[in-house]
Design a protein around this motif. Structure first.
Motif, short mmCIF file in Angstrom:
data_model
loop_
_atom_site.label_atom_id
_atom_site.label_comp_id
_atom_site.label_asym_id
_atom_site.label_seq_id
_atom_site.Cartn_x
_atom_site.Cartn_y
_atom_site.Cartn_z
N GLY A 110 -49.37 -19.17 -88.49
CA GLY A 110 -49.91 -19.88 -87.34
C GLY A 110 -48.93 -19.91 -86.18
N GLU A 111 -47.65 -20.09 -86.49
CA GLU A 111 -46.61 -20.10 -85.46
C GLU A 111 -46.50 -18.74 -84.78
N LEU A 112 -46.55 -17.67 -85.59
CA LEU A 112 -46.45 -16.32 -85.05
C LEU A 112 -47.66 -16.01 -84.16
N LEU A 113 -48.87 -16.32 -84.64
CA LEU A 113 -50.07 -16.04 -83.85
C LEU A 113 -50.08 -16.84 -82.56
N GLY A 114 -49.63 -18.11 -82.63
CA GLY A 114 -49.58 -18.91 -81.41
C GLY A 114 -48.62 -18.33 -80.38
N ALA A 115 -47.46 -17.87 -80.85
CA ALA A 115 -46.49 -17.26 -79.94
C ALA A 115 -47.03 -15.97 -79.35
N LEU A 116 -47.71 -15.17 -80.16
CA LEU A 116 -48.28 -13.91 -79.68
C LEU A 116 -49.37 -14.16 -78.64
N ARG A 117 -50.25 -15.11 -78.91
CA ARG A 117 -51.34 -15.37 -77.98
C ARG A 117 -50.82 -15.87 -76.63
N SER A 118 -49.88 -16.81 -76.67
CA SER A 118 -49.36 -17.35 -75.41
C SER A 118 -48.55 -16.30 -74.65
N CYS A 246 -41.56 -13.82 -93.42
CA CYS A 246 -41.13 -14.78 -92.42
C CYS A 246 -40.43 -14.03 -91.30
N PHE A 247 -40.54 -14.56 -90.12
CA PHE A 247 -40.02 -13.88 -88.95
C PHE A 247 -38.99 -14.75 -88.26
N SER A 248 -37.88 -14.15 -87.87
CA SER A 248 -36.91 -14.85 -87.05
C SER A 248 -37.41 -14.89 -85.62
N ALA A 249 -36.68 -15.63 -84.78
CA ALA A 249 -37.04 -15.63 -83.37
C ALA A 249 -36.93 -14.23 -82.80
N LEU A 250 -35.91 -13.47 -83.21
CA LEU A 250 -35.77 -12.10 -82.75
C LEU A 250 -36.92 -11.25 -83.26
N GLN A 254 -39.92 -8.97 -81.30
CA GLN A 254 -40.31 -7.60 -81.62
C GLN A 254 -41.82 -7.50 -81.84
N CYS A 255 -42.40 -8.50 -82.50
CA CYS A 255 -43.85 -8.51 -82.70
C CYS A 255 -44.58 -8.58 -81.36
N CYS A 256 -44.07 -9.40 -80.44
CA CYS A 256 -44.68 -9.49 -79.11
C CYS A 256 -44.58 -8.16 -78.38
N LYS A 257 -43.45 -7.49 -78.52
CA LYS A 257 -43.25 -6.22 -77.83
C LYS A 257 -44.23 -5.16 -78.33
N VAL A 258 -44.35 -5.01 -79.65
CA VAL A 258 -45.23 -3.97 -80.16
C VAL A 258 -46.70 -4.29 -79.87
N ALA A 259 -47.07 -5.59 -79.89
CA ALA A 259 -48.45 -5.97 -79.56
C ALA A 259 -48.77 -5.67 -78.10
N CYS A 260 -47.86 -6.01 -77.19
CA CYS A 260 -48.10 -5.75 -75.77
C CYS A 260 -48.08 -4.25 -75.47
N VAL A 325 -40.54 -21.23 -76.30
CA VAL A 325 -40.40 -20.64 -77.63
C VAL A 325 -38.96 -20.70 -78.11
N ALA A 326 -38.00 -20.58 -77.22
CA ALA A 326 -36.60 -20.58 -77.64
C ALA A 326 -36.23 -21.88 -78.34
N GLY A 327 -36.89 -22.96 -77.99
CA GLY A 327 -36.56 -24.24 -78.61
C GLY A 327 -37.40 -24.57 -79.82
N THR A 328 -38.45 -23.77 -80.10
CA THR A 328 -39.33 -24.11 -81.21
C THR A 328 -39.21 -23.16 -82.39
N LEU A 329 -38.71 -21.93 -82.16
CA LEU A 329 -38.59 -20.98 -83.26
C LEU A 329 -37.20 -21.04 -83.86
N PRO A 330 -37.06 -21.46 -85.09
CA PRO A 330 -35.74 -21.47 -85.72
C PRO A 330 -35.29 -20.07 -86.04
N GLY A 331 -33.97 -19.83 -86.03
CA GLY A 331 -33.46 -18.52 -86.41
C GLY A 331 -33.45 -18.39 -87.91
N ARG A 332 -34.26 -17.48 -88.44
CA ARG A 332 -34.32 -17.29 -89.88
C ARG A 332 -33.67 -15.98 -90.31
#
Length: 480
Positions: A110-118, A246-250, A254-260, A325-332
Motif C-alpha cells: 500500500g505504501e509503494l502504490l501510494g507513492a507511485l500514484r502520487s 520490501c523496498f527501501s526509499a531508494l 527506482q520503481c517510480c522511475k521505471v513506471a514513469c 516521501v523523504a520523511g515517511t519512507l524508512p530506509g530498509r
C-alpha cells in the motif's frame, strides 16, 4: 568487460541540441515561443548551453551500454510532433490507470502504490492517476519460466499485455500493470524492466529487481509449479510461502522511475539519446540505477506538448512529493547488487548472452556506495538521501524558473549557439593515451567499439537530416 575508466562523455553539439529542442521548422519554432515564457525558454536552453548546470551529458561506462548497443537516430521534437499528429486523439481521456498484479493490500504494498500514484500525478501534471483493484498474477494466463536467482519465476509479458488490453477501462488514456514478478519478453532475453503494446496504450513494468530483500521465512528457491498451472487454477498463487518484497526509499525511487519511463512511452515519447534522461534505455540494473528520475529538456518539451502544464507548477509538485516521501519512507536497505545478473527488451532489460559486471554508480545515485551508519542496517541512512538529493535538484529548477528573464538575455544565449556550424553532430571526447603511455588491450577494444558505434550513429543522423533538407513535404510515417 570493456569498461571506461573514467566514463566517456557522449554529447551532441550545442547546435544539434538546439535543433532537437526548438526544431528547424518555423511553425514549430513559433509553437515553442508561444508555449513557454522567457523564464521557461531560458530554463530549457540548458539543453544546448555550454554552461549547463542542471542537465548532464550522457556518459558511456562500458562498450555494452544501451547507448552503444542500440545506435538508432534519436527522436527530436519535430519527429515526435509528426508522430503525434498520426496518433488517434483521446479527447476526454484524462485518467492513467495503474493495475497492480500480484500485489497485496499489506502496508508495504500500500505504501509503494501510494507513492507511485502520487509521484505519477506530479510527473504527469494535469492527468488523474487511479489504482485498480489488484489481480492475482496466477489469474492471468501467460507463459513462465524459472530464473537463476531469487527473483521468482519469470512471466512472459505477452500474456499480461493481452490481459490489460482486454480489460482496459473505457475512459483510460493508458493502463500500466505493476508487478513484483520478474518479466521477460522472449526466450532470447534474460529479463526486462517493462514492455508496452504498441497502439493499444497498455504496458507493464516489474519491480522485482528493485527489492531490498526477501522477508524472513521466504523459501530460498521458488517452485515453478504454481506458475505452470496458473491458467488452470485461478486460485493458485505465484508467491507461495508468505514471500513478499520490501523496498527501501531508494528502491521506491527506482520503481517510480521505471513506471514513469513506461508511462511516457505510452504517451508517445521515444527513447532519449540527447542528455541524461529517464527515457534512456537500460540493459542492466546498473544502467537503470544511473538513470536520473526526470526528463531532459527535449523530452520535457514533448511531454508538455501532450499535457500542456506549466513547468514551474510541475516542478513544485514533484518537489512537494520528495519532501513528503523523504520523511515517511524508512530506509530498509538499497536494492541488491547485480553481481550475477546478466545486463532487455526493446530498450530495457537483458539479453541472455550479454556480459555483465559491477558498474560504478553515477551522479545522484552515488548514495549506493555510501557506508551505513554504525549500528544501522545497510542503506538505512543513505536510502532517503536519494530522494533528498533529487529534492535539492528540483529546488534549483524551481529557482531557475522563478527568475525574471528578458528577451535580450535569451537572445545572447541563442546567438552564441546560432553562430556555430549548422549541424555540429558530435562533441564527445574519446580517451587518447598520453605520450609514453601505452593503451591496454581492453582500452583499445573499447576505443574501437565506441568509434564504430558513434560513426554509425552520425551517419544515420546525417542521412535523415539531409533527406529533410531536400524535401518540403511533412515527415512520412516511416521517418518517425
Amino acid at each position: 568487460m570493456l569498461q571506461c575508466r573514467p566514463a566517456q562523455e557522449f554529447s551532441f553539439g550545442p547546435r544539434a541540441l538546439k535543433d532537437a529542442l526548438v526544431s528547424m521548422d518555423p511553425a514549430l519554432q513559433r509553437l515553442y515561443t508561444s508555449a513557454f515564457s522567457p523564464a521557461e525558454r531560458l530554463f530549457l536552453a540548458e539543453a544546448y548551453s555550454p554552461q549547463r548546470s542542471l542537465f548532464c551529458t550522457l556518459l558511456i561506462h562500458t562498450a555494452f551500454d544501451w547507448l552503444l548497443s542500440r545506435p538508432e537516430a534519436p527522436e527530436d521534437f519535430e519527429t515526435f510532433h509528426a508522430a503525434q499528429l498520426a496518433r488517434r486523439p483521446a479527447l476526454g481521456r484524462k485518467h492513467i490507470y495503474l493495475q497492480p498484479i500480484g500485489l497485496s493490500e499489506d502496508p508495504v504494498d500500500g505504501e509503494l502504490l501510494g507513492a507511485l500514484r502520487s509521484y505519477a500525478e506530479a510527473f504527469f501534471l494535469g492527468l488523474q492517476v487511479r489504482c485498480l483493484p489488484s489481480v492475482p498474477a496466477a489469474s492471468i494466463p501467460c507463459l513462465s519460466r524459472p530464473t537463476q536467482d531469487r527473483a521468482g519465476p519469470q512471466l512472459h509479458t505477452g500474456g499480461i499485455l493481452s490481459f490489460l488490453r482486454d480489460s482496459k477501462p473505457g475512459d483510460a488514456l493508458c493502463v500500466l500493470g505493476l508487478t513484483r514478478c520478474d518479466l521477460y519478453p522472449c526466450e532470447a532475453w534474460g529479463f526486462t524492466f517493462g514492455a508496452v503494446l504498441p497502439g493499444q496504450e497498455v504496458g507493464v513494468c516489474s519491480f522485482a529487481r528493485f527489492s531490498g530483500e526477501l522477508l524472513q521465512g521466504a523459501p530460498r528457491a521458488l517452485d515453478l509449479a504454481p506458475a505452470q498451472t496458473a491458467a488452470d487454477d485461478p486460485a493458485a498463487t505465484l508467491w507461495d510461502g508468505g514471500q513478499s518484497l520490501c523496498f527501501s526509499a531508494l528502491g521506491t525511487v527506482q520503481c517510480c522511475k521505471v513506471a514513469c519511463h513506461e508511462l511516457c512511452r505510452l504517451l508517445g515519447l521515444g527513447s532519449c539519446r540527447w542528455l541524461r534522461c529517464v527515457m534512456q534505455g537500460a540493459l542492466s540494473l546498473d544502467e537503470a540505477l544511473r538513470r536520473p528520475p526526470d526528463l531532459c529538456p527535449v523530452c520535457l518539451r514533448k511531454l508538455q506538448h501532450v499535457l500542456g502544464f506549466k513547468l514551474l507548477d510541475r516542478y513544485k509538485r514533484l518537489h512537494a512529493w520528495t519532501q513528503a516521501v523523504a520523511g515517511t519512507l524508512p530506509g530498509r536497505g538499497p536494492p541488491p547488487a547485480s553481481g550475477n545478473t546478466p545486463p532487455s527488451s526493446a530498450d530495457s532489460g537483458s539479453p541472455c548472452d550479454s556480459p555483465s559486471g559491477p558498474l560504478p554508480p553515477d551522479a545522484w545515485t552515488h548514495a549506493l556506495a555510501a557506508e551505513p551508519a554504525p549500528g544501522r542496517g545497510p542503506g538505512a541512512s543513505v536510502a532517503p538521501e536519494a530522494i533528498t538529493e533529487h529534492g535539492r535538484w528540483l529546488a534549483r529548477c524551481i529557482q531557475a524558473l522563478e527568475r525574471e528573464v528578458t528577451e535580450e538575455e535569451l537572445a545572447r544565449v541563442d546567438g552564441a549557439v546560432d553562430a556555430q556550424a549548422r549541424w555540429e553532430m558530435f562533441a564527445g571526447r574519446l580517451a587518447v593515451p598520453g605520450p609514453g603511455r601505452a593503451r591496454g588491450r581492453a582500452g583499445g577494444g573499447l576505443h574501437r567499439a565506441l568509434g564504430d558505434k558513434l560513426s554509425f550513429l552520425r551517419k544515420r543522423l546525417s542521412v535523415r537530416r539531409l533527406s529533410r533538407a531536400g524535401s518540403s513535404c511533412p515527415l512520412k510515417a516511416e521517418d518517425s
